[in-house]
Design a protein around this motif. Structure first.
Motif, PDB file in Angstrom:
ATOM      1  N   ASP A 249      21.085   7.080 -17.602  1.00 22.33           N
ATOM      2  CA  ASP A 249      19.798   7.162 -16.912  1.00 22.33           C
ATOM      3  C   ASP A 249      19.937   6.619 -15.499  1.00 22.33           C
ATOM      4  OD1 ASP A 249      17.148   7.838 -16.635  1.00 22.33           O
ATOM      5  OD2 ASP A 249      16.428   6.546 -18.255  1.00 22.33           O
ATOM      6  N   TRP A 250      18.977   6.959 -14.641  1.00 19.96           N
ATOM      7  CA  TRP A 250      18.969   6.440 -13.279  1.00 19.96           C
ATOM      8  C   TRP A 250      18.445   5.021 -13.267  1.00 19.96           C
ATOM      9  CZ3 TRP A 250      21.613   8.964  -9.819  1.00 19.96           C
ATOM     10  CH2 TRP A 250      21.719  10.351  -9.875  1.00 19.96           C
ATOM     11  N   ARG A 251      19.092   4.147 -12.474  1.00 20.16           N
ATOM     12  CA  ARG A 251      18.645   2.769 -12.282  1.00 20.16           C
ATOM     13  C   ARG A 251      18.759   2.407 -10.803  1.00 20.16           C
ATOM     14  NH1 ARG A 251      18.643  -0.418 -16.971  1.00 20.16           N
ATOM     15  NH2 ARG A 251      18.181   0.938 -18.750  1.00 20.16           N
ATOM     16  N   ILE A 252      17.956   1.451 -10.364  1.00 17.60           N
ATOM     17  CA  ILE A 252      17.984   1.014  -8.969  1.00 17.60           C
ATOM     18  C   ILE A 252      19.159   0.075  -8.739  1.00 17.60           C
ATOM     19  CG2 ILE A 252      16.751  -0.218  -7.148  1.00 17.60           C
ATOM     20  CD1 ILE A 252      14.145   0.533  -8.530  1.00 17.60           C
ATOM     21  N   GLU A 253      19.940   0.379  -7.723  1.00 19.72           N
ATOM     22  CA  GLU A 253      21.014  -0.506  -7.299  1.00 19.72           C
ATOM     23  C   GLU A 253      20.535  -1.400  -6.155  1.00 19.72           C
ATOM     24  OE1 GLU A 253      25.665   0.265  -6.784  1.00 19.72           O
ATOM     25  OE2 GLU A 253      24.467   1.188  -5.199  1.00 19.72           O
ATOM     26  N   SER A 254      19.746  -0.838  -5.253  1.00 18.45           N
ATOM     27  CA  SER A 254      19.148  -1.610  -4.160  1.00 18.45           C
ATOM     28  C   SER A 254      17.982  -0.809  -3.599  1.00 18.45           C
ATOM     29  CB  SER A 254      20.172  -1.913  -3.054  1.00 18.45           C
ATOM     30  OG  SER A 254      20.679  -0.706  -2.501  1.00 18.45           O
ATOM     31  N   SER A 255      17.097  -1.474  -2.852  1.00 18.43           N
ATOM     32  CA  SER A 255      15.942  -0.790  -2.292  1.00 18.43           C
ATOM     33  C   SER A 255      15.457  -1.493  -1.038  1.00 18.43           C
ATOM     34  CB  SER A 255      14.798  -0.720  -3.316  1.00 18.43           C
ATOM     35  OG  SER A 255      14.389  -2.024  -3.700  1.00 18.43           O
ATOM     36  N   SER A 256      14.680  -0.765  -0.242  1.00 16.08           N
ATOM     37  CA  SER A 256      14.099  -1.338   0.968  1.00 16.08           C
ATOM     38  C   SER A 256      12.776  -0.635   1.243  1.00 16.08           C
ATOM     39  CB  SER A 256      15.043  -1.187   2.170  1.00 16.08           C
ATOM     40  OG  SER A 256      15.281   0.188   2.441  1.00 16.08           O
ATOM     41  N   GLN A 257      12.009  -1.155   2.170  1.00 16.56           N
ATOM     42  CA  GLN A 257      10.697  -0.600   2.460  1.00 16.56           C
ATOM     43  C   GLN A 257      10.401  -0.589   3.949  1.00 16.56           C
ATOM     44  OE1 GLN A 257       7.283  -2.018   0.141  1.00 16.56           O
ATOM     45  NE2 GLN A 257       6.159  -2.235   2.045  1.00 16.56           N
ATOM     46  N   THR A 258       9.718   0.455   4.407  1.00 16.07           N
ATOM     47  CA  THR A 258       9.239   0.535   5.783  1.00 16.07           C
ATOM     48  C   THR A 258       7.747   0.851   5.761  1.00 16.07           C
ATOM     49  OG1 THR A 258       9.836   2.883   5.920  1.00 16.07           O
ATOM     50  CG2 THR A 258      11.449   1.281   6.734  1.00 16.07           C
ATOM     51  N   GLU A 259       7.071   0.536   6.836  1.00 15.18           N
ATOM     52  CA  GLU A 259       5.639   0.776   6.942  1.00 15.18           C
ATOM     53  C   GLU A 259       5.355   2.240   7.253  1.00 15.18           C
ATOM     54  OE1 GLU A 259       2.640  -0.381  10.425  1.00 15.18           O
ATOM     55  OE2 GLU A 259       3.275  -2.136   9.267  1.00 15.18           O
ATOM     56  N   GLY A 260       4.253   2.785   6.653  1.00 11.87           N
ATOM     57  CA  GLY A 260       3.803   4.134   6.946  1.00 11.87           C
ATOM     58  C   GLY A 260       4.630   5.200   6.253  1.00 11.87           C
ATOM     59  N   PRO A 261       4.422   6.471   6.644  1.00 10.30           N
ATOM     60  CA  PRO A 261       3.435   6.998   7.590  1.00 10.30           C
ATOM     61  C   PRO A 261       2.005   6.728   7.129  1.00 10.30           C
ATOM     62  CG  PRO A 261       5.103   8.655   7.056  1.00 10.30           C
ATOM     63  CD  PRO A 261       5.259   7.550   6.077  1.00 10.30           C
ATOM     64  N   THR A 262       1.155   6.382   8.081  1.00  8.72           N
ATOM     65  CA  THR A 262      -0.207   5.985   7.779  1.00  8.72           C
ATOM     66  C   THR A 262      -1.208   6.963   8.391  1.00  8.72           C
ATOM     67  OG1 THR A 262       0.506   3.677   7.811  1.00  8.72           O
ATOM     68  CG2 THR A 262      -1.870   4.102   7.931  1.00  8.72           C
ATOM     69  N   PRO A 263      -2.042   7.611   7.583  1.00  8.97           N
ATOM     70  CA  PRO A 263      -3.039   8.526   8.132  1.00  8.97           C
ATOM     71  C   PRO A 263      -4.188   7.770   8.787  1.00  8.97           C
ATOM     72  CG  PRO A 263      -3.307   8.341   5.764  1.00  8.97           C
ATOM     73  CD  PRO A 263      -2.071   7.562   6.119  1.00  8.97           C
ATOM     74  N   VAL A 264      -4.988   8.480   9.567  1.00 10.68           N
ATOM     75  CA  VAL A 264      -6.166   7.877  10.178  1.00 10.68           C
ATOM     76  C   VAL A 264      -7.174   7.551   9.086  1.00 10.68           C
ATOM     77  CG1 VAL A 264      -8.109   8.263  11.755  1.00 10.68           C
ATOM     78  CG2 VAL A 264      -5.834   9.139  12.325  1.00 10.68           C
ATOM     79  N   ASN A 265      -7.751   6.365   9.144  1.00  9.48           N
ATOM     80  CA  ASN A 265      -8.745   5.974   8.155  1.00  9.48           C
ATOM     81  C   ASN A 265      -9.983   6.857   8.267  1.00  9.48           C
ATOM     82  OD1 ASN A 265      -7.236   3.857   7.126  1.00  9.48           O
ATOM     83  ND2 ASN A 265      -8.011   2.407   8.630  1.00  9.48           N
ATOM     84  N   GLY A 266     -10.532   7.237   7.131  1.00 14.75           N
ATOM     85  CA  GLY A 266     -11.760   8.016   7.126  1.00 14.75           C
ATOM     86  C   GLY A 266     -12.970   7.116   7.284  1.00 14.75           C
ATOM     87  N   ASP A 267     -14.132   7.720   7.232  1.00 14.69           N
ATOM     88  CA  ASP A 267     -15.368   6.968   7.397  1.00 14.69           C
ATOM     89  C   ASP A 267     -16.086   6.755   6.069  1.00 14.69           C
ATOM     90  OD1 ASP A 267     -15.204   6.566  10.143  1.00 14.69           O
ATOM     91  OD2 ASP A 267     -16.010   8.563  10.566  1.00 14.69           O
ATOM     92  N   ASN A 268     -15.313   6.729   4.982  1.00 12.45           N
ATOM     93  CA  ASN A 268     -15.922   6.494   3.684  1.00 12.45           C
ATOM     94  C   ASN A 268     -16.554   5.111   3.606  1.00 12.45           C
ATOM     95  OD1 ASN A 268     -13.364   8.237   3.417  1.00 12.45           O
ATOM     96  ND2 ASN A 268     -14.534   8.796   1.609  1.00 12.45           N
ATOM     97  N   ARG A 269     -17.687   5.045   2.939  1.00 12.56           N
ATOM     98  CA  ARG A 269     -18.336   3.757   2.733  1.00 12.56           C
ATOM     99  C   ARG A 269     -17.487   2.913   1.793  1.00 12.56           C
ATOM    100  NH1 ARG A 269     -21.033   1.579  -1.383  1.00 12.56           N
ATOM    101  NH2 ARG A 269     -20.924   3.547  -2.549  1.00 12.56           N
ATOM    102  N   ALA A 270     -17.269   1.684   2.175  1.00 11.61           N
ATOM    103  CA  ALA A 270     -16.508   0.777   1.315  1.00 11.61           C
ATOM    104  C   ALA A 270     -17.331   0.438   0.078  1.00 11.61           C
ATOM    105  CB  ALA A 270     -16.151  -0.498   2.074  1.00 11.61           C
ATOM    106  N   SER A 271     -16.726   0.532  -1.085  1.00 11.45           N
ATOM    107  CA  SER A 271     -17.420   0.226  -2.334  1.00 11.45           C
ATOM    108  C   SER A 271     -17.577  -1.274  -2.505  1.00 11.45           C
ATOM    109  CB  SER A 271     -16.641   0.801  -3.521  1.00 11.45           C
ATOM    110  OG  SER A 271     -16.538   2.210  -3.436  1.00 11.45           O
ATOM    111  N   THR A 272     -18.497  -1.651  -3.359  1.00 10.95           N
ATOM    112  CA  THR A 272     -18.704  -3.070  -3.631  1.00 10.95           C
ATOM    113  C   THR A 272     -17.560  -3.601  -4.484  1.00 10.95           C
ATOM    114  OG1 THR A 272     -19.940  -2.676  -5.679  1.00 10.95           O
ATOM    115  CG2 THR A 272     -21.198  -2.694  -3.601  1.00 10.95           C
ATOM    116  N   ALA A 273     -17.450  -4.912  -4.544  1.00 11.70           N
ATOM    117  CA  ALA A 273     -16.400  -5.538  -5.337  1.00 11.70           C
ATOM    118  C   ALA A 273     -16.529  -5.160  -6.808  1.00 11.70           C
ATOM    119  CB  ALA A 273     -16.460  -7.058  -5.173  1.00 11.70           C
ATOM    120  N   ASP A 274     -17.746  -5.077  -7.314  1.00  4.52           N
ATOM    121  CA  ASP A 274     -17.954  -4.717  -8.713  1.00  4.52           C
ATOM    122  C   ASP A 274     -17.576  -3.265  -8.974  1.00  4.52           C
ATOM    123  OD1 ASP A 274     -18.778  -7.225  -9.413  1.00  4.52           O
ATOM    124  OD2 ASP A 274     -20.930  -6.787  -9.281  1.00  4.52           O
TER     125      ASP A 274
END
Length: 290
Positions: A249-274
């Motif tokens: 099976d496939w297993r991770i030997e090593s990994s890394s992370q970079t930021e993005g690509p990040t789309p433009v935020n929409g104008d959706n109303r933020a939901s409440t915590a509940d």
């Protein structure tokens, strides 16, 4: 790769004791101007200027910790990063990158994580996607489930040294900084959210029993519920996983992370915590395979 590399874990990287602190970004409050104030010649209200919200959150911390520690232990090189992220370079994906392959999804399980992926490009991409989901889950904040996740996703040769380092990383102080109790449990009345959702995958390199796969992801992280001081926010990042075919099976030997690509935020109303807490409790995660 060491804990002092360019992933933001150097002595002067900008990381603070706050697990939700920013690196190269600031928290901003969006303000919408009333209609007609600052609008254009067509009477359309001008969209307020936005500064980048920090994208380095617990999801990022989890994968960055794994990447930094794994590379430090094994002497691996940095990931290839976000090739073509600007949209101005690289070849365009063809239809096969999103089309169904005709290969049935895996049915095996290694603990709670899918296993038995095909020894080919499709199998490696499916494995990388599933591993990203598992490593970005709230299970990484619990000692027992973290061990199970790491054992199920990583090359056995690196598991024990990685777990030892992660035990130090997920210290009581760190857990407290992200809003959890010092033992990793969630405070009464709140719901801890840490989810990674793959958006797409790309095979960077494959040769025999090794493959490097990039997984473009969005993530949710924070504490939902009344009185939370760590609201759930969305992040975008790309994980590069170097995989090895081990024990069928496939297993991770090593990994890394970079930021993005990040789309433009929409104008959706933020939901409440509940509302967020209810959604997290009511909607389960996905298993990825194609």
């Amino acid at each position: 790769m060491s804990l002092g590399d360019d992933n933001g874990y150097g002595n002067d990287s900008g990381r603070t004791d706050d697990g939700y602190s920013t690196i190269g970004g600031t928290r901003q409050t969006r303000t919408r101007l009333p209609d007609g104030e600052g609008g254009d010649s067509y009477g359309t209200p001008r969209r307020p200027a936005r500064k980048s919200r920090s994208l380095v959150t617990v999801v990022g911390v989890v994968v960055l910790l794994i990447a930094a520690i794994a590379f430090a232990n094994m002497g691996g090189g940095g990931g290839k990063g976000n090739d073509g992220g600007s949209g101005n370079s690289g070849s365009k994906p063809n239809s096969s990158s999103t089309a169904a392959t005709g290969t049935k999804p895996v049915t095996g399980k290694n603990g709670s994580i899918p296993s038995g992926f095909a020894h080919d490009e499709q199998g490696a991409q499916s494995a990388a996607s599933n591993f990203a989901v598992a490593l970005g889950s709230d299970g990484m904040f619990n000692t027992d489930t973290r061990r199970s996740i790491v054992q199920a996703t990583h090359d056995p040769a690196v598991v024990e040294s990685l777990l030892a380092a992660l035990t130090k990383a997920y210290s009581p102080g760190f857990l407290k900084n992200v809003g959890l109790n010092e033992d990793g449990t969630t405070p009464s009345g709140l719901t801890f959210v840490s989810r990674t959702i793959p958006v797409g995958t790309k095979m960077v390199e494959q040769s025999g029993d090794t493959a490097t796969v990039e997984v473009w992801c969005t993530g949710l992280v924070g504490m939902a519920g009344q009185g939370s001081t760590k609201p759930v926010t969305a992040t975008w990042f790309t994980i590069s996983e170097k995989l090895r075919w081990v024990g069928g099976d496939w297993r991770i030997e090593s990994s890394s992370q970079t930021e993005g690509p990040t789309p433009v935020n929409g104008d959706n109303r933020a939901s409440t915590a509940d509302e967020i807490a209810g959604a997290v409790q009511g909607y389960g995660g996905f298993t990825y395979a194609r």
